[in-house]
Design a protein around this motif. Structure first.
Motif, PDB file in Angstrom:
ATOM      1  N   SER A 276       9.822   2.082   3.459  1.00 17.19           N
ATOM      2  CA  SER A 276       8.733   1.376   2.778  1.00 17.19           C
ATOM      3  C   SER A 276       9.118   0.863   1.396  1.00 17.19           C
ATOM      4  CB  SER A 276       7.533   2.307   2.647  1.00 17.19           C
ATOM      5  OG  SER A 276       7.823   3.397   1.776  1.00 17.19           O
ATOM      6  N   ASN A 277      10.382   1.043   1.009  1.00 13.86           N
ATOM      7  CA  ASN A 277      10.854   0.621  -0.311  1.00 13.86           C
ATOM      8  C   ASN A 277      10.109   1.318  -1.437  1.00 13.86           C
ATOM      9  OD1 ASN A 277      12.541  -0.809  -2.052  1.00 13.86           O
ATOM     10  ND2 ASN A 277      11.108  -2.521  -2.239  1.00 13.86           N
ATOM     11  N   GLY A 278       9.976   2.657  -1.296  1.00 17.74           N
ATOM     12  CA  GLY A 278       9.448   3.453  -2.399  1.00 17.74           C
ATOM     13  C   GLY A 278       7.950   3.649  -2.419  1.00 17.74           C
ATOM     14  N   ARG A 279       7.282   3.611  -1.264  1.00 22.04           N
ATOM     15  CA  ARG A 279       5.818   3.729  -1.246  1.00 22.04           C
ATOM     16  C   ARG A 279       5.307   5.044  -0.662  1.00 22.04           C
ATOM     17  NH1 ARG A 279       3.659  -0.190   2.236  1.00 22.04           N
ATOM     18  NH2 ARG A 279       5.661  -0.992   2.980  1.00 22.04           N
ATOM     19  N   ALA A 280       6.179   5.993  -0.368  1.00 25.13           N
ATOM     20  CA  ALA A 280       5.761   7.223   0.312  1.00 25.13           C
ATOM     21  C   ALA A 280       5.295   8.296  -0.668  1.00 25.13           C
ATOM     22  CB  ALA A 280       6.895   7.764   1.172  1.00 25.13           C
ATOM     23  N   GLU A 281       4.361   9.112  -0.212  1.00 28.60           N
ATOM     24  CA  GLU A 281       3.861  10.265  -0.955  1.00 28.60           C
ATOM     25  C   GLU A 281       3.697  11.437   0.011  1.00 28.60           C
ATOM     26  OE1 GLU A 281       0.899   7.999  -4.129  1.00 28.60           O
ATOM     27  OE2 GLU A 281       0.019   9.010  -2.396  1.00 28.60           O
ATOM     28  N   ILE A 282       3.750  12.637  -0.510  1.00 30.94           N
ATOM     29  CA  ILE A 282       3.382  13.823   0.259  1.00 30.94           C
ATOM     30  C   ILE A 282       2.132  14.425  -0.350  1.00 30.94           C
ATOM     31  CG2 ILE A 282       4.034  16.157   0.968  1.00 30.94           C
ATOM     32  CD1 ILE A 282       6.950  15.317   0.839  1.00 30.94           C
ATOM     33  N   MET A 283       1.141  14.708   0.493  1.00 36.70           N
ATOM     34  CA  MET A 283       0.010  15.512   0.049  1.00 36.70           C
ATOM     35  C   MET A 283       0.072  16.816   0.837  1.00 36.70           C
ATOM     36  SD  MET A 283      -4.072  14.754  -0.139  1.00 36.70           S
ATOM     37  CE  MET A 283      -3.819  13.345  -1.227  1.00 36.70           C
TER      38      MET A 283
ATOM     39  N   ILE B 229       0.822  -1.200   0.000  1.00 36.25           N
ATOM     40  CA  ILE B 229       0.000   0.000   0.000  1.00 36.25           C
ATOM     41  C   ILE B 229       0.864   1.261   0.000  1.00 36.25           C
ATOM     42  CG2 ILE B 229      -0.213   0.116   2.533  1.00 36.25           C
ATOM     43  CD1 ILE B 229      -3.188   0.884   2.062  1.00 36.25           C
ATOM     44  N   LYS B 230       0.474   2.264  -0.809  1.00 36.78           N
ATOM     45  CA  LYS B 230       1.154   3.555  -0.798  1.00 36.78           C
ATOM     46  C   LYS B 230       0.816   4.283   0.503  1.00 36.78           C
ATOM     47  CE  LYS B 230       1.010   4.111  -5.844  1.00 36.78           C
ATOM     48  NZ  LYS B 230       0.501   4.934  -6.971  1.00 36.78           N
ATOM     49  N   LEU B 231       1.788   5.022   1.040  1.00 35.08           N
ATOM     50  CA  LEU B 231       1.634   5.665   2.336  1.00 35.08           C
ATOM     51  C   LEU B 231       1.917   7.161   2.200  1.00 35.08           C
ATOM     52  CD1 LEU B 231       3.588   2.963   4.362  1.00 35.08           C
ATOM     53  CD2 LEU B 231       1.095   3.270   4.333  1.00 35.08           C
ATOM     54  N   GLY B 232       0.902   7.979   2.449  1.00 37.91           N
ATOM     55  CA  GLY B 232       1.076   9.414   2.289  1.00 37.91           C
ATOM     56  C   GLY B 232       0.396  10.207   3.381  1.00 37.91           C
ATOM     57  N   SER B 233       0.596  11.520   3.335  1.00 36.89           N
ATOM     58  CA  SER B 233      -0.102  12.407   4.264  1.00 36.89           C
ATOM     59  C   SER B 233      -1.420  12.839   3.647  1.00 36.89           C
ATOM     60  CB  SER B 233       0.764  13.629   4.579  1.00 36.89           C
ATOM     61  OG  SER B 233       1.256  14.234   3.397  1.00 36.89           O
TER      62      SER B 233
END
Length: 347
Positions: A103-110, A75-79
């Motif tokens: 997370s091996n490349g699953r982070a995002e910023i909102m 799952i992608k993990l972001g704010s």
């Protein structure tokens, strides 16, 4: 293909009779369990909000996301969102780069300006600079995302001179989304910069947002961005159950309680059942019901706006943890597959 996921603000339970607030430690442990289940049932992304109030457990989304990264695989993990106006973009980028590595490349910023203002006095910012702060910090964040070494100066932060930024994300940059409400200038800015947008549709009739979607798309095209790269989502208050009437009746006092707590500080009139019932209709902003009607409404919303992402904001008022787990299970195991199958069939 559409991405389907969940956003949370980290609401804690508030006893309506006594005013007693659920300990943040208990709610945070529940949130980690809930994110773990989201990953297990195949949802595409999770977003965690930032708040600095007693009725929300999470002030630092990146801390929760780093913990979630260790118990999830896909799952992608972001704010949802990081309040960029009162944050240091350098520290924010470094924190999310760290989550990305874990997370091996699953982070995002909102990034967003936030719907609450507590972070401004907390971190020493003046509300009169509300818009200027966001503009400057977004520009810096985007530069950090593109450049390993940066020279930059602005109004609200000390300059950076040939400064290297560590660590770098897995792919050297992060997906950065912008969250918007109903402000035309925010939509135009995102389109001009070629950034994905998440519209918060948390009241009234969703169809009233169509002009903003059109403005965003026009700004995107006018600034030379390819329409095939357009990413746009909506965030809607949601809760799912096995029986439509039963879950609607059970969730109403929880939802209304939170609306009234927020409304007390904003001058809103008491929340009414008629508002709730309209919100649950095909024309409203609420997605509260059983599997079949939830599938129908999500498909309706996707078609209305041409979405690439749908975010179910699922913890408004902090329903019971067991009910949250059931709602997540239904969304991931039954609703999401039916939505994706219907979209594939329609291609």
């Amino acid at each position: 293909m559409i991405e389907l996921g969940i956003g949370m603000f980290g609401d804690v339970q508030v006893d309506s009779a006594t005013g007693k607030i659920q300990p943040a430690a208990e709610r945070m442990q529940q949130i980690i369990e809930e994110i773990k289940l989201m990953d297990q049932v195949g949802l595409d992304f999770f977003g965690m909000g930032e708040h600095h109030r007693a009725d929300y457990a999470v002030s630092s989304p990146e801390i929760i996301l780093a913990a979630a990264a260790t118990v999830t695989k896909n799952i992608k993990l972001g704010s949802a969102v990081s309040v960029l106006s009162s944050a240091d973009p350098v520290k924010l980028f470094q924190d999310f780069a760290s989550v990305d590595i874990i997370s091996n490349g699953r982070a995002e910023i909102m990034a967003g300006r936030g719907s609450f203002i507590e972070s401004f006095p907390l971190f020493g910012y003046d509300l009169k600079d509300y818009s200027e702060l966001f503009d400057e910090k977004l520009e810096l964040l985007l530069r950090l995302n593109k450049q390993d070494t940066i020279t930059w100066s602005g109004k609200f932060r000390k300059p950076l001179i040939n400064q290297e930024i560590f660590p770098r994300p897995v792919n050297n940059s992060l997906p950065i989304w912008v969250a918007v409400g109903g402000t035309t200038s925010s939509v135009i800015r995102a389109g001009r910069l070629g950034l994905p947008v998440m519209f918060a549709i948390i009241g009234g009739a969703p169809e009233n947002f169509k002009p903003l979607f059109e403005v965003y798309q026009q700004a995107w095209v006018d600034n030379g961005h390819d329409l095939k790269n357009l990413q746009v989502g909506v965030h809607m208050h949601s809760f799912f159950g096995d029986d439509s009437k039963a879950i609607a009746d059970k969730y109403y006092p929880i939802y209304a309680g939170q609306m009234n707590r927020i409304g007390a500080s904003r001058g809103w009139p008491p929340y009414q059942r008629s508002q709730y019932d309209f919100g649950r209709s095909i024309h409203g902003h609420l997605l509260v019901g059983d599997v079949n009607e939830s599938v129908e409404k999500i498909l309706h919303t996707i078609e209305m706006f041409g979405l690439t992402r749908f975010s179910a904001h699922m913890d408004v008022g902090s329903p019971d943890h067991k009910d949250m787990m059931r709602s997540i299970e239904l969304f991931g195991s039954e609703i999401a597959p039916k939505v994706k199958a219907a979209l594939k069939k329609a291609e």
